[in-house]
Design an enzyme around this catalytic site. Structure first.
Site, PDB file in Angstrom:
ATOM      1  N   ASP A   7       1.122  -1.238  -0.163  1.00  8.61           N
ATOM      2  CA  ASP A   7      -0.029  -0.009  -0.052  1.00  8.61           C
ATOM      3  C   ASP A   7       0.653   1.201  -0.139  1.00  8.61           C
ATOM      4  O   ASP A   7       1.570   1.606   0.918  1.00  8.61           O
ATOM      5  CB  ASP A   7      -1.112  -0.056   1.268  1.00  8.61           C
ATOM      6  CG  ASP A   7      -1.907   0.996   1.272  1.00  8.61           C
ATOM      7  OD1 ASP A   7      -2.098   1.882   0.252  1.00  8.61           O
ATOM      8  OD2 ASP A   7      -2.217   1.422   2.263  1.00  8.61           O
ATOM      9  N   SER A  60      -0.043   4.118   2.819  1.00  4.72           N
ATOM     10  CA  SER A  60       0.123   4.147   4.231  1.00  4.72           C
ATOM     11  C   SER A  60       1.526   3.659   4.450  1.00  4.72           C
ATOM     12  O   SER A  60       2.304   3.379   3.782  1.00  4.72           O
ATOM     13  CB  SER A  60      -0.778   3.207   4.793  1.00  4.72           C
ATOM     14  OG  SER A  60      -0.852   1.808   4.487  1.00  4.72           O
ATOM     15  N   THR A  97      -5.920   1.574  -3.116  1.00  2.00           N
ATOM     16  CA  THR A  97      -7.135   1.998  -3.587  1.00  2.00           C
ATOM     17  C   THR A  97      -7.490   1.665  -5.116  1.00  2.00           C
ATOM     18  O   THR A  97      -6.708   1.728  -5.948  1.00  2.00           O
ATOM     19  CB  THR A  97      -7.363   3.584  -3.632  1.00  2.00           C
ATOM     20  OG1 THR A  97      -7.200   3.937  -2.145  1.00  2.00           O
ATOM     21  CG2 THR A  97      -8.730   4.154  -3.960  1.00  2.00           C
ATOM     22  N   TYR A 122     -10.507   1.813  10.586  1.00  2.00           N
ATOM     23  CA  TYR A 122     -10.631   1.837   9.169  1.00  2.00           C
ATOM     24  C   TYR A 122     -12.174   2.194   8.768  1.00  2.00           C
ATOM     25  O   TYR A 122     -12.655   1.724   7.734  1.00  2.00           O
ATOM     26  CB  TYR A 122     -10.392   0.409   8.559  1.00  2.00           C
ATOM     27  CG  TYR A 122      -9.221  -0.023   8.835  1.00  2.00           C
ATOM     28  CD1 TYR A 122      -8.143   0.346   7.840  1.00  2.00           C
ATOM     29  CD2 TYR A 122      -8.412  -0.815   9.652  1.00  2.00           C
ATOM     30  CE1 TYR A 122      -6.794   0.123   7.629  1.00  2.00           C
ATOM     31  CE2 TYR A 122      -7.163  -1.004   9.986  1.00  2.00           C
ATOM     32  CZ  TYR A 122      -6.257  -0.566   8.954  1.00  2.00           C
ATOM     33  OH  TYR A 122      -4.980  -0.869   8.943  1.00  2.00           O
ATOM     34  N   ASP A 158      -1.947   5.780  -5.166  1.00  2.56           N
ATOM     35  CA  ASP A 158      -2.121   5.134  -4.125  1.00  2.56           C
ATOM     36  C   ASP A 158      -2.578   3.599  -4.634  1.00  2.56           C
ATOM     37  O   ASP A 158      -3.613   3.099  -5.084  1.00  2.56           O
ATOM     38  CB  ASP A 158      -3.316   5.357  -3.240  1.00  2.56           C
ATOM     39  CG  ASP A 158      -3.565   4.764  -1.820  1.00  2.56           C
ATOM     40  OD1 ASP A 158      -2.974   3.775  -1.904  1.00  2.56           O
ATOM     41  OD2 ASP A 158      -4.554   5.032  -1.278  1.00  2.56           O
ATOM     42  N   TRP A 194       1.763  -4.506   9.392  1.00  2.00           N
ATOM     43  CA  TRP A 194       0.995  -5.189  10.319  1.00  2.00           C
ATOM     44  C   TRP A 194       0.210  -6.416   9.828  1.00  2.00           C
ATOM     45  O   TRP A 194      -0.177  -6.641   8.741  1.00  2.00           O
ATOM     46  CB  TRP A 194       0.027  -4.493  11.366  1.00  2.00           C
ATOM     47  CG  TRP A 194      -1.250  -3.973  10.520  1.00  2.00           C
ATOM     48  CD1 TRP A 194      -1.412  -2.761  10.004  1.00  2.00           C
ATOM     49  CD2 TRP A 194      -2.548  -4.571  10.448  1.00  2.00           C
ATOM     50  NE1 TRP A 194      -2.760  -2.807   9.292  1.00  2.00           N
ATOM     51  CE2 TRP A 194      -3.330  -3.925   9.968  1.00  2.00           C
ATOM     52  CE3 TRP A 194      -2.771  -5.939  11.226  1.00  2.00           C
ATOM     53  CZ2 TRP A 194      -4.624  -4.422   9.712  1.00  2.00           C
ATOM     54  CZ3 TRP A 194      -4.351  -6.563  10.885  1.00  2.00           C
ATOM     55  CH2 TRP A 194      -5.184  -5.704  10.180  1.00  2.00           C
ATOM     56  N   ASN A 245       2.810   1.720   7.589  1.00  4.84           N
ATOM     57  CA  ASN A 245       2.803   0.784   8.684  1.00  4.84           C
ATOM     58  C   ASN A 245       2.900  -0.594   8.090  1.00  4.84           C
ATOM     59  O   ASN A 245       2.082  -0.912   7.196  1.00  4.84           O
ATOM     60  CB  ASN A 245       2.039   0.754   9.852  1.00  4.84           C
ATOM     61  CG  ASN A 245       2.451   2.070  10.833  1.00  4.84           C
ATOM     62  OD1 ASN A 245       1.815   3.013  10.462  1.00  4.84           O
ATOM     63  ND2 ASN A 245       3.288   1.806  11.644  1.00  4.84           N
TER      64      ASN A 245
END
Length: 365
Positions: free
Chosen positions: A71, A74, A257, A114, A254, A78, A76
């Site tokens: 992505d 963003s 998306t 989210y 992005d 996880w 991070n």
């Protein structure tokens, strides 16, 4: 090079079960919140029903495999943990610290929301393997609580963020920043190739550019913000005249998306020309008219980047057709914001250059 596969989206699964409107009424999206959160712990996921391109990484020693969304919107990394008892975790691969000899825990927490659900957990360190690149001591999030149904349905376990450290929760160093600082890539850039053609391979390439997947030369566009991969868009035209963004706007490139999203006024102008009138967010298109529709042209840094109708109209598995544009409202100090998601990226090979803080675009093959 990490191979990406195009999974059936949540929207497609819901449409096949005639459950889209029920899901939307119970889980309304919050597109704008991904890019300008109202609080440090708030990180919404734009267009959560259409995320499709996913790849595989491994964490730990010996490696535990996870499917993640790469992505660029963003920062991070996880994945779910074995300590998570939520239904969403039970339905996905979960990381087990006890099985990794290189695991190192912390007392720091992570919490993201989210719009349709949330993830709460803690931060830890371990070796992350992305194809043949091993990143030791990479900080990542481990979820312990994932309420709601959104994360239960998605076809991936977690996220690997590729945006800038400035938007990373808890100042956690992103994976690609560690690749750069540890000298694990030959160039401080990565590139993404997405294709709707299931016969061809989509991929994200760390440290390189493969010119066999695009034509002509890359157009280099300077970033207007070093947070997301944000660039200035001059205008968006149809039939040779502006149809949206007439005085310039901002665009975020992005990969997280699926659609192209923009302000309601501009999107309305586009949908009026291409879509069947509808009171619902699902703007359907008459499939037999696709060949008659015009190109929609994004003018960026003085260069035209056309999207032909076969790029911006999505043909669904049930034979129906849907517009690849979606409205959301967010105005920044630098202008209205547009999200250039996979509808745009499938048309253009994209290079994300951290050494020079630029995005490179060229027509994809």
């Amino acid at each position: 090079r990490v191979s990406l596969r195009k999974e059936k989206s949540l929207r497609q699964s819901l449409m096949e079960n005639n459950a889209v409107q029920d899901f939307l009424s119970k889980h309304p999206p919050s597109l704008a919140a991904k890019y300008f959160p109202t609080a440090a712990t708030y990180e919404a996921l734009a267009n959560y029903m259409d995320l499709e391109y996913v790849g595989t990484i491994a964490i730990g020693t010996p490696p535990q495999e996870f499917t993640v969304l790469f992505d660029t919107g963003s920062s991070n990394l996880w994945v779910p943990s074995v300590y998570c008892s939520s239904d969403a975790c039970a339905d996905h691969h979960r990381y087990n610290p006890a099985l990794s000899s290189t695991y190192r825990g912390t007392a720091d927490s992570i919490s993201t929301w989210y719009g349709t659900g949330s993830m709460k957990g803690y931060l830890a360190y371990d070796t992350v393997q992305v194809e043949d690149i091993q990143v030791p001591n990479q900080i990542f999030g481990l979820s312990m609580y994932e309420p709601g149904s959104f994360l239960y349905y998605v076809p991936f376990d977690g996220f690997l963020g590729l945006a800038f450290p400035s938007i990373s929760f808890s100042n956690a160093t992103p994976v690609f920043d560690n690749m750069m600082s540890q000298g694990l890539v030959s160039q401080n850039l990565f590139s993404i190739y997405l294709t709707p053609d299931e016969e061809k391979e989509s991929f994200v390439m760390f440290g390189g550019i493969d010119d066999a997947y695009f034509t002509g030369n890359l157009t280099w566009i300077p970033l207007s913000s070093e947070t997301y991969w944000q660039i200035k868009v001059d205008s968006i035209t149809m039939y040779g005249r502006p149809i949206a963004c007439p005085y310039g706007c901002q665009g975020i490139v992005d990969s997280g998306t699926s659609l192209v999203a923009g302000p309601a006024a501009g999107i309305y102008n586009i949908q009026y020309e291409i879509a069947v009138p509808s009171p619902t967010p699902q703007r359907m298109v008459n499939c037999s008219f696709i060949s008659r529709l015009p190109d929609i042209i994004f003018i960026i840094n003085g260069v035209q980047f056309p999207l032909p109708p076969e790029a911006y109209i999505r043909q669904l598995r049930d034979g129906s057709c849907m517009s690849g544009f979606e409205a959301f409202s967010l105005h920044t100090t630098a202008g209205d914001l547009w999200i250039l998601g996979d509808v745009f990226l499938r048309r253009y090979y994209s290079v994300f250059d951290r050494a020079n803080n630029m995005v490179g675009l060229a027509p994809a093959l």
